[in-house]
Design a protein around this motif. Structure first.
Motif, mmCIF file in Angstrom:
data_model
loop_
_atom_site.group_PDB
_atom_site.id
_atom_site.type_symbol
_atom_site.label_atom_id
_atom_site.label_comp_id
_atom_site.label_asym_id
_atom_site.label_seq_id
_atom_site.Cartn_x
_atom_site.Cartn_y
_atom_site.Cartn_z
ATOM 1 N N ARG A 1 -2.979 -6.422 1.427
ATOM 2 C CA ARG A 1 -2.727 -5.018 1.120
ATOM 3 C C ARG A 1 -3.950 -4.240 1.555
ATOM 4 N NH1 ARG A 1 -2.157 -3.107 -5.102
ATOM 5 N NH2 ARG A 1 -1.140 -1.140 -4.743
ATOM 6 N N GLN B 1 -0.040 4.811 -10.258
ATOM 7 C CA GLN B 1 -0.951 4.303 -9.238
ATOM 8 C C GLN B 1 -0.671 5.070 -7.954
ATOM 9 O OE1 GLN B 1 -0.315 0.618 -7.111
ATOM 10 N NE2 GLN B 1 -2.391 -0.061 -7.585
ATOM 11 N N LEU C 1 -1.161 5.838 -3.971
ATOM 12 C CA LEU C 1 -1.409 5.015 -2.785
ATOM 13 C C LEU C 1 -1.681 5.889 -1.579
ATOM 14 C CD1 LEU C 1 1.622 2.576 -3.138
ATOM 15 C CD2 LEU C 1 -0.667 2.299 -4.068
ATOM 16 N N TYR D 1 -2.076 5.230 2.621
ATOM 17 C CA TYR D 1 -2.090 4.342 3.783
ATOM 18 C C TYR D 1 -2.420 5.162 5.021
ATOM 19 C CZ TYR D 1 1.184 1.293 1.048
ATOM 20 O OH TYR D 1 1.813 0.522 0.107
ATOM 21 N N TYR E 1 1.186 -3.157 3.173
ATOM 22 C CA TYR E 1 1.172 -4.003 1.974
ATOM 23 C C TYR E 1 2.237 -5.056 2.229
ATOM 24 C CZ TYR E 1 1.052 -5.130 -3.070
ATOM 25 O OH TYR E 1 0.914 -5.750 -4.287
ATOM 26 N N HIS F 1 5.685 -8.909 -1.323
ATOM 27 C CA HIS F 1 5.280 -9.288 -2.683
ATOM 28 C C HIS F 1 6.399 -8.898 -3.651
ATOM 29 C CE1 HIS F 1 4.428 -5.017 -2.483
ATOM 30 N NE2 HIS F 1 4.582 -5.015 -3.795
ATOM 31 N N ASP G 1 6.947 -7.159 -7.557
ATOM 32 C CA ASP G 1 6.169 -6.373 -8.519
ATOM 33 C C ASP G 1 6.035 -7.080 -9.868
ATOM 34 O OD1 ASP G 1 5.709 -4.431 -6.684
ATOM 35 O OD2 ASP G 1 7.150 -2.990 -7.492
ATOM 36 N N PHE H 1 9.246 4.393 -7.531
ATOM 37 C CA PHE H 1 8.312 4.581 -6.425
ATOM 38 C C PHE H 1 8.529 5.963 -5.816
ATOM 39 C CE2 PHE H 1 6.620 3.903 -2.121
ATOM 40 C CZ PHE H 1 5.381 3.402 -2.469
ATOM 41 N N THR I 1 9.451 1.260 3.188
ATOM 42 C CA THR I 1 9.480 0.213 2.164
ATOM 43 C C THR I 1 10.638 -0.695 2.536
ATOM 44 O OG1 THR I 1 8.732 1.858 0.577
ATOM 45 C CG2 THR I 1 9.561 -0.231 -0.319
ATOM 46 N N HIS J 1 9.479 -7.196 -1.525
ATOM 47 C CA HIS J 1 9.453 -6.010 -0.658
ATOM 48 C C HIS J 1 8.073 -5.865 -0.045
ATOM 49 C CE1 HIS J 1 8.119 -4.866 -4.670
ATOM 50 N NE2 HIS J 1 7.346 -3.975 -4.070
ATOM 51 N N ALA K 1 5.404 -2.889 2.326
ATOM 52 C CA ALA K 1 5.203 -1.584 2.955
ATOM 53 C C ALA K 1 4.865 -1.864 4.409
ATOM 54 C CB ALA K 1 4.073 -0.828 2.266
ATOM 55 N N LYS L 1 0.489 8.010 4.926
ATOM 56 C CA LYS L 1 1.512 7.810 3.889
ATOM 57 C C LYS L 1 0.861 7.947 2.523
ATOM 58 C CE LYS L 1 4.524 4.125 2.096
ATOM 59 N NZ LYS L 1 4.885 2.714 2.346
ATOM 60 N N ASN M 1 3.245 4.804 -7.584
ATOM 61 C CA ASN M 1 4.033 3.854 -8.358
ATOM 62 C C ASN M 1 4.013 4.253 -9.823
ATOM 63 O OD1 ASN M 1 4.875 1.413 -6.821
ATOM 64 N ND2 ASN M 1 2.678 1.235 -6.370
ATOM 65 N N TRP N 1 5.127 1.924 -12.810
ATOM 66 C CA TRP N 1 5.715 0.647 -13.183
ATOM 67 C C TRP N 1 6.067 0.691 -14.656
ATOM 68 C CZ3 TRP N 1 1.234 -0.626 -9.856
ATOM 69 C CH2 TRP N 1 1.640 -1.092 -8.590
HETATM 70 O O1 LIG Z 1 4.201 1.524 -0.101
HETATM 71 C C1 LIG Z 1 5.314 1.042 -0.295
HETATM 72 O O2 LIG Z 1 6.290 1.407 0.375
HETATM 73 C C2 LIG Z 1 5.513 0.001 -1.334
HETATM 74 C C3 LIG Z 1 4.276 -0.244 -2.156
HETATM 75 C C4 LIG Z 1 4.471 -1.333 -3.143
HETATM 76 O O3 LIG Z 1 5.356 -2.111 -3.064
HETATM 77 C C5 LIG Z 1 3.526 -1.485 -4.281
HETATM 78 O O4 LIG Z 1 2.553 -0.731 -4.365
HETATM 79 O O5 LIG Z 1 3.755 -2.378 -5.123
#
Ligand SMILES: O=C(O)CCC(=O)C(=O)O
Ligand SMILES: [Fe+2]
Length: 425
Positions: A271, A310, A312, A314, A320, A323, A325, A342, A354, A390, A392, A400, A404, A406
């Motif tokens: 990641r 969280q 993100l 990119y 990523y 993996h 979750d 998400f 994704t 899944h 990224a 990007k 998240n 969760w």
């Molecule tokens: O960035 C994405 O499209 C997925 C990110 C993801 O799966 C995660 O952060 O657990």
């Protein structure tokens, strides 16, 4: 005293004292078997200045009178000398200022104390008096155990088996029992108030019945839905701003836990994006609060069950890899992540989808869009749905931004407050 050799070969001994404001290069020789982090003691929590491998020599710039302490790498557990004798003492090094080449030794017998109840930082006593043990008990018990003992019985609660027991945490029952996952998604199908968010079913247990738009939808498949216009511009802007306030850092994985329940952070190879956790001032932003409230309304699950947002980030070529979750079974107090909400905070010119590896389903980032999927199975929400791997995809062009939320089966906030989630940020 300083010795120098002149061009004529004579040795001069200088008696000039070293000025107190002169920057000195101090060497540390790590003779211990531990990888150690070296901290300058600023009188508060310390500043990490170096990491030293076993056997290695490192140097830092400093000044006379400054002190340093060492910890096991990745966790802030201080190191002591002679831990098996009554002479045990915390390894603290003070620059004498008497020499320009002072060298300190981290001895071969350096080790964490046999007594885990320690104050790790100079500021512990003061923080305890100001109520920090009650405000942030998990963090304080582990980092300021001695100072918190009179307030919290931290000498006993430092053991995660006690601190994180069902009896001690006393959290509400799980939000889902068998069948509740399906009921939630089904209830979304004929809920007119969700029309404003542009609900679209991609995959579902019955493709026709729920008008799934993904051409490869197969009956019996898992739920994957998107809300095409979930966040408004203000919510998107505040989530991005919140991430900037917290600061994006290269993403890490969690390593093994020590006896106190702390997990080391390891730079992730699978990641390469950066992320930030939305806490404190980020969480107070109006748009962040309204985004969370929307998710509570839609899912019917209280935000006590959510991890902090969280955020993100990119850049080009960042990704990523595949993996899940959740993990197959999760016996930690918050239980498994049951649902991922998400949120895409930007469009991406090219790449960054994704992609659900096992399903073969890709979702394109689009500013304001939410992608929602469960990580567990309907008939046993404590068990993962192994179809939900899944990734990224690499961003090819553009940037990007995403977030998240969760959602856990059980209360997350209480165990997190008591240091029962492995994270002590
Ligand atoms: O960035 C994405 O499209 C997925 C990110 C993801 O799966 C995660 O952060 O657990
Ligand atoms: Fe993920």
């Amino acid at each position: 005293n300083e010795a120098s050799i002149s061009s004529s070969g004579e040795v001069h001994i200088s008696n000039d004292p070293i000025p107190p404001n002169e920057e000195l290069s101090i060497k540390f020789h790590n003779q211990s078997p531990h990888r150690v982090d070296l901290y300058w003691d600023d009188g508060e929590y310390g500043h990490q200045v170096a990491t030293l491998e076993p056997g290695k020599l490192g140097s830092v710039n400093s000044y006379a009178g400054h002190s340093f302490f060492v910890t096991r790498h990745g966790v802030k557990e201080g190191l002591f000398a002679d831990v098996d004798t009554p002479n045990e003492h915390r390894l603290i090094y003070t620059v004498s200022g008497k020499s320009r080449d002072e060298q300190f030794i981290i001895p071969a017998n350096a080790a964490p104390s046999n007594d885990v109840c320690q104050d790790r930082f100079s500021i512990c006593a003061q923080q305890a008096v100001q109520g920090a043990c009650e405000r942030s008990p998990g963090w304080m018990i582990v980092h300021c155990c001695k100072s918190c003992d009179p307030y919290l019985n931290s000498r006993e609660l430092i053991d995660p088996a006690k601190r994180c027991s069902v009896d001690h945490l006393n959290t509400p029952p799980p939000v889902w029992k068998a069948g509740d996952l399906n009921s939630m998604f089904e209830s979304w199908m004929n809920n007119a108030t969700l029309d404003q968010y542009g609900l679209e079913v991609l995959s579902a247990p019955d493709c026709k019945k729920y008008n799934a738009t993904w051409e490869k939808c197969t009956d019996g498949g898992p739920w994957v839905v998107i809300f095409n216009n979930f966040l408004n511009d203000n919510e998107v802007a505040d989530l991005i701003r919140g991430g900037e306030i917290e600061g994006y850092e290269r993403s890490t994985d969690q390593g093994a836990a020590n006896a106190l329940g702390e997990q080391e952070k390891i730079v992730s190879m699978t990641r390469t994006s950066s992320n930030a956790w939305c806490m404190h001032s980020c969480e107070r932003l109006g748009g962040v609060r309204s985004a969370t409230r929307k998710i509570e309304d839609v899912t019917g699950i209280p935000s006590n069950n959510y991890e902090s947002f969280q955020l993100l980030n990119y850049g080009p070529n960042q990704f990523y890899r595949s993996h899940h979750d959740s993990s197959m079974r999760d016996d930690t107090p918050p239980g498994p992540r049951i649902l991922t909400f998400f949120l895409y905070l930007s469009d991406v010119e090219e790449g960054g989808e994704t992609h659900f590896n096992k399903l073969g389903l890709s979702v394109k980032p689009k500013k304001g869009r939410a992608l929602v999927w469960p990580s567990v199975i309907d008939k046993d929400p404590t068990f993962w749905d192994s179809r939900m791997y899944h990734e990224a995809k690499d961003v090819i062009k553009g940037e990007k931004l995403a977030a998240n939320h969760w959602i856990h089966l059980n209360d997350y906030v209480t165990p997190n407050k008591w240091g029962c989630t492995g994270s002590f940020s």
